[in-house]
Enzyme design. Structure first.
Site, short mmCIF file in Angstrom:
data_model
loop_
_atom_site.label_atom_id
_atom_site.label_comp_id
_atom_site.label_asym_id
_atom_site.label_seq_id
_atom_site.Cartn_x
_atom_site.Cartn_y
_atom_site.Cartn_z
N SER A 222 17.11 21.43 -16.06
CA SER A 222 17.59 21.43 -17.84
C SER A 222 18.04 22.04 -18.05
O SER A 222 19.29 22.38 -17.43
CB SER A 222 16.02 21.68 -18.49
N ASP A 281 17.61 10.15 -20.04
CA ASP A 281 17.24 11.27 -20.71
C ASP A 281 17.47 11.89 -21.15
O ASP A 281 19.14 11.88 -20.99
CB ASP A 281 17.12 12.35 -19.05
N HIS A 372 13.31 13.01 -19.68
CA HIS A 372 13.27 15.18 -19.49
C HIS A 372 12.07 15.37 -18.24
O HIS A 372 12.64 16.26 -17.54
CB HIS A 372 13.60 15.32 -20.25
#
Length: 423
Positions: A222, A281, A372
């Site tokens: 991320s 994602d 994610h």
């Protein structure tokens, strides 16, 4: 009057049956768009017929989908007719990705040694926190594995929804110092990097001196993926990593970090960079890119109703536009193992470069927040759960895609089936 009422009622009952059939089909039909290879797509059962593979764009489509640019004669519905895909000219390693995932996950622990790190890994200095914009903070650690001849730098990712909002809202461009004019990086990530240099340089130099001749591995999930890329660029550009040292950067669910010109310069400096993307994602798709509505940079002669693709922005334009660096490695959800572990993957070397339309950019409209965190499902077993990756081969296992994204994508495809042409 009674006949009219009876006719209306009969018509309504007929439509109820039709809607019920549609609902059942929607619930159980295979989501064609979740397959990333001809061998796993062709022949899968879908609405009224089979999924078909369009070789023109390397995409899997439902019957009659108006998103399909291929003509009837081009579609492949028999997997025995699939054309072997050429091996992409790259250095991606699933084994390296498995190890990088362990390092990236350990960054979420206040004491990384309590994570899944190898027993041969040694921390150099203490893990350190660094400031983010708006009084937030993040975390990183440095260490080495002398037995494996590698120095590792890993970053923690986004831990709060507010960070995601900030990353999106503060997406203007900042000129990276000392390189070509117009090479811009997201304001939010530059703000994070500003407080990092004094914390990073000394322990990193120590790790290099203790691991002579070692490779440098940099990773993150991320936000941590964006910080990994920025650090890699900075350390190589400023000469803090010797030119003779091989640098590998593997990130997971990384947002767009800079603009097209910065991405181009990054790729020249650190070509061994892979952005791993799980199915739909949504984070790799923020901040948004500039769209080429004509799709001239992706697939020619495309079907109607298909959105444009990410376009390289003009480097001299005053308007900042995000664009990915590095090669995407996309794991479509239709090629998970039966236990839901990422497995089959596509190395995305098509057009547009770094924003290959045949990979995760196809998921726009069906993106998922839960995807994610899906990377961590492979922590204990590795990608594919230790099985052979489903690359250029027939899938033996599959799992249902994320319920929310799958329902939406299925609905879009089914509606297109109803109104589109049968091909």
């Amino acid at each position: 009057y009674q006949r009219r009422v009876h006719g209306i009622w009969s018509c309504c009952r007929m439509w109820k049956v039709v809607l019920l059939i549609l609902a059942v089909d929607l619930a159980f039909a295979v989501n064609c768009n979740t397959f990333g290879h001809c061998n796993t797509c062709a022949g899968q059962g879908s609405w009224l017929a089979s999924c078909r593979w369009c070789p023109r764009e390397n995409g899997c489509h439902a019957t009659g989908s108006m998103f399909n640019p291929c003509h009837a004669s081009e579609n492949i519905i028999d997997k025995t007719k699939c054309i072997p895909e050429p091996t992409p000219p790259n250095t991606f390693s699933l084994a390296v990705a498995n190890e990088m995932l362990l390092y990236a996950n350990a960054a979420y622990q206040d004491d990384p040694s309590t994570g899944f790190l190898p027993t041969t890994f040694t921390m150099v200095g203490k893990p350190f926190s660094f400031p983010l914009p708006h009084n937030q903070s993040s975390f990183a650690y440095i260490g080495h594995d002398l037995s494996q001849k590698r120095v590792v730098l890993a970053y923690r990712g986004t831990t709060a929804f507010l960070q995601l909002v900030d990353e999106f809202l503060n997406s203007g461009g900042f000129q990276w110092p000392g390189i070509a004019a117009g090479a811009l990086v997201n304001n939010y990530f530059v703000g994070a990097a500003a407080g990092l240099a004094n914390l990073l340089y000394v322990p990193f130099a120590t790790a290099l001196s203790q691991c002579v001749g070692c490779e440098v591995w940099i990773t993150g999930h991320s936000l941590g993926g964006a910080m990994a890329a920025i650090s890699a660029f900075d350390l190589v550009h400023t000469g803090k990593i010797p030119s003779s040292t091989h640098v590998k950067v593997y990130t997971f669910g990384q947002p767009r970090t800079g603009n097209f010109l910065w991405a181009t310069l990054y790729d020249q400096l650190i070509p061994d960079t892979y952005r791993i993307v799980n199915a739909g994602d949504f984070v790799p798709h923020v901040p948004t890119c500039a769209i080429d509505g004509t799709r001239a940079t992706c697939v020619p002669n495309d079907a109607p109703m298909t959105r444009g693709c990410c376009a390289p922005s003009n480097a001299t334009s005053p308007t900042y536009s995000s664009y990915h660096h590095g090669t995407e490695v996309h794991f479509p959800s239709g090629e998970y193992t039966a236990s839901g572990i990422m497995c089959g993957y596509r190395i995305c070397t098509g057009l547009p470069k770094n924003e290959d339309w045949s990979c995760s950019d196809r998921y726009i409209g069906a993106l998922s927040y839960t995807d994610h965190s899906g990377y961590w499902n492979a922590l204990t077993t590795g990608f594919c759960g230790g099985a052979t990756p489903l690359v250029h081969s027939t899938a033996s296992e599959e799992a249902a895609p994320n319920a929310l994204s799958g329902l939406w994508l299925g609905l879009v495809q089914q509606v297109n089936d109803l109104v589109g042409r049968f091909v």
